[in-house]
Scaffold this active site. Structure first.
Site, PDB file in Angstrom:
ATOM      1  N   ALA A   1      62.723 -17.349  83.229  1.00 42.32           N
ATOM      2  CA  ALA A   1      61.480 -17.629  82.498  1.00 42.32           C
ATOM      3  C   ALA A   1      61.836 -18.361  81.206  1.00 42.32           C
ATOM      4  O   ALA A   1      63.010 -18.398  80.810  1.00 42.32           O
ATOM      5  CB  ALA A   1      60.756 -16.330  82.183  1.00 42.32           C
ATOM      6  N   LYS A   2      60.817 -18.928  80.594  1.00 44.23           N
ATOM      7  CA  LYS A   2      61.050 -19.707  79.361  1.00 44.23           C
ATOM      8  C   LYS A   2      61.755 -18.868  78.301  1.00 44.23           C
ATOM      9  O   LYS A   2      62.556 -19.366  77.524  1.00 44.23           O
ATOM     10  CB  LYS A   2      59.719 -20.219  78.792  1.00 44.23           C
ATOM     11  CG  LYS A   2      58.940 -21.105  79.723  1.00 44.23           C
ATOM     12  CD  LYS A   2      59.350 -22.574  79.594  1.00 44.23           C
ATOM     13  CE  LYS A   2      58.844 -23.373  80.785  1.00 44.23           C
ATOM     14  NZ  LYS A   2      57.413 -23.270  81.001  1.00 44.23           N
TER      15      LYS A   2
END
Ligand code: GLU
Length: 333
Positions: free
Chosen positions: A266-267
């Protein structure tokens, strides 16, 4: 002596792609089946998204299909400028696509028309349930977790007006089956639950499961390559395709990219987009090489281009386990 064409409708092309039987030289381009990548423009693509895009491109191009891009921008998560940045990142990796990018937000009338047709055929019903009611409702003993319990399925007119609270209803499919089997290139035959899933949300937004099926079918997409977190959605989508009179696509649900803890990338995992990585001196070519190594399509230290990966790509040899992204502190070059 029979020509190759006469034997199987197989014409081959000088590109070296494996052309599926049935595609003849005079076929119009729009009739050539397609694969696709369908991101949601909710931010920059990270290495997990990019690796799935690379695989979708490899599967499509390797099999002589067109490769299409579709922006799944129906819900409120779209961010201005994100679609253009995503396209620029795909191009920076050397991926190309055919024709115009399709934006789902331009297709709302079409989704509404399909829902109207399903409704006219008696295949939908209005649902007034809240999320809480669905979770709390009693379920048949073997009903899968999260399956719609059928609360609004057979309401009398009186019950319906009682449940109408002013909130517009969602529209659900009257499924009529409880499961469906799909064929997946990597997972084989996969059977999963099909419930009376949502076609249009209460706020009027067409549901992902509807839009994806309508667009894949109407774009000539017969090959769906995407992350294996969506494998369990495939039976619902394939079933809806048959309800709409289409042949379900062939699927390949590919392993995800995970962080050092084994959790889907994920970011928040740090430098995971091309922009972040470039700021650390890791170029798009470095990222492509890294992904190629993770797919066992390149050796350490070798620099490859997307076209070379196409020559090497063999779906059967694809690693089946998630790829642990080495993380920003590693040397990616
Ligand atoms: N838009 C979805 C996503 O970004 C993918 C949908 C699909 O490939 O069917 O996760």
């Amino acid at each position: 002596m029979a020509s190759i064409g006469a034997m199987g409708g197989f014409t081959g092309r000088s590109t070296g792609f494996i052309v599926p039987p049935g595609i003849r030289q005079r076929t119009r381009v729009a009739d050539v089946p397609a694969g696709r990548y369908a991101p949601s423009p909710s931010g920059d693509l990270h290495v997990g998204n990019l690796r799935t895009a690379l695989l979708a491109w490899l599967f499509a191009r390797r099999s002589g299909r067109r490769f299409l891009i579709r922006m799944e921008d129906l819900d409120g998560r779209s961010i201005a400028g994100a679609a253009d940045r995503q396209l620029a990142d795909l191009a920076a990796l050397g991926l190309d696509w055919d024709g115009h990018v399709l934006y789902q937000s331009t297709r709302r009338d079409r989704y509404a028309q399909i829902i109207a047709e399903l409704t006219a055929a008696g295949r939908t019903f209005e649902c007034y349930c809240t999320r809480r009611e669905i979770l709390d409702a009693p379920r048949a003993p073997h009903a899968p977790e999260g399956a719609y319990p059928g609360t609004c399925l057979r309401l009398s007119e009186a019950q319906r007006s009682e449940r109408r609270t002013g909130r517009p209803p969602a529209i659900r499919l009257r499924a009529g089956v409880t499961g469906f089997t799909v064929h997946d290139e990597l997972h084989g035959s996969f059977t999963g639950p099909v419930d009376d899933f949502v076609l249009q949300r209460g706020d009027g937004t067409p549901a992902y499961n509807l839009a994806v099926v309508v667009d894949d079918a109407e774009s000539g997409i017969d090959q769906v390559v995407r992350g294996d977190d969506l494998l369990t959605s495939a039976p619902r989508q394939a079933y809806l395709a048959t309800v709409l009179g289409h042949t379900p696509p062939r699927y390949a649900h590919v392993p995800l990219v995970v962080n050092a803890e084994g959790v889907r990338l994920a970011k928040r995992d740090g430098a995971v987009t091309l922009k972040d990585l470039a700021a650390q001196g890791v170029s798009p070519v470095d990222v492509l090489n890294l992904m190629a190594r993770s797919l066992r399509l390149a050796t350490s230290g070798e620099s490859v281009a997307a076209a070379l990966l196409l020559d090497r790509f063999a779906p059967a040899a694809l690693p089946r386990e998630p790829w642990v992204f080495p993380g920003p502190r590693q040397d990616h070059r």
